[in-house]
Write an enzyme that holds these catalytic residues in place. Sequence first.
Site, PDB file in Angstrom:
ATOM      1  N   ASP A 145      28.806  16.349 -33.805  1.00  0.00           N
ATOM      2  CA  ASP A 145      27.376  16.079 -33.745  1.00  0.00           C
ATOM      3  C   ASP A 145      27.123  14.724 -34.394  1.00  0.00           C
ATOM      4  OD1 ASP A 145      25.489  17.572 -32.509  1.00  0.00           O
ATOM      5  OD2 ASP A 145      25.012  18.854 -34.204  1.00  0.00           O
ATOM      6  N   HIS A 218      25.645  17.891 -20.337  1.00  0.00           N
ATOM      7  CA  HIS A 218      24.560  17.769 -21.309  1.00  0.00           C
ATOM      8  C   HIS A 218      24.206  16.308 -21.572  1.00  0.00           C
ATOM      9  CE1 HIS A 218      22.071  18.818 -24.763  1.00  0.00           C
ATOM     10  NE2 HIS A 218      22.771  18.001 -25.515  1.00  0.00           N
TER      11      HIS A 218
END
Length: 353
Positions: A145, A218
């Site tokens: 992330d 995504h």
Amino acid sequence: MLTPLTEAAIFLVAVAGAGATSPEEVLPVIRELCGDLAGLIRAVGTREPRAYLTCVTGIGHRLWDRLGGEPRPAGLHEFREFTAPGRHAVSTPGDLLFHIRAARMDLCYELASQIMFRAGKALTVVDEVHGFRYFDNRDVIGFVDGTENPAGAAARRSVLIGDEDSEFAGGSYVIAQKYLHDLDGWIALPTEEQENIIGRYKLSDIEQSDDVKPSSAHNALTTILDADGEEVQIVRDNMAFGTPGRGEYGTYFIGYSRSPDPTEQMMQNMFIGSPEGNYDRLLDFSTAVTGGLFFVPSQPLLERLGDGPLDDSSAPAESDPAPAASGPGAADGPGGGSGSLEIGSMKGTSRDE
């Protein structure tokens, strides 16, 4: 001006007046809190200057009408819902968002406690999430992330309102969503299939090439281009959270931008598809259970709201808007990312930068 990544965060979403015995009690308490918040952050943050405590305050559209009056931030409106078979970006109640972050959870906890003590019955928390940094900035689904946030001047251009809405220059908008993951289902997928859903390789965090990456990946659906073909960026400060004893594992998405439009376009691409039906397959394993849009005032404007509505001629004039600070790191769009933003807040330390 860049702030470092933090180890911990608390996200508080509250509604105004739900627990108050009289509506007349609510606004004065909230105004006082707006005016005193910077002092609270300093008082708590000085206990451990190296923990770098900050708080960003966002105001929902319904509370703004009562608190700020006219004029109204141009992009402030009710959170847009997106619905397709099996997928729903829900809109949930929220008048105030407090995004508290620090290197230590105890400071986040103490500031959250002081905010709620000061608010009393004027605010009722409807959602509270305690986020943490997970290993090498990975989400609980196992992917890093922290890759695509703008930094420095590019971040400020991405998140700070400018001359397009000059009365609110120096402020920003934030969209917050809590996603819960079907971790058992996700772990059952082969790694290659997970990588095709995200658009990155799991171990290296390298983006897949265009000839490999599916159009439904995504990071493909959350890349937004303007009319000139330039990428429109936002600053994300997502955090992992979870309660293993309840089987709850998730990501708290929080995205800052100078307009809600790019983040809303990302969500439309994810939930509806681009083109329609070509949706984000991560949503087969991740469910949005909250959703809210908030305006984040600059620090001077937040303090001014403590004195009365903006259309009150007796209120003091606003000084120059305080700049925001944003740090590097984030993943691609809702469902992944880390970073930092500081608007409508003050740092809890006097640390040199």
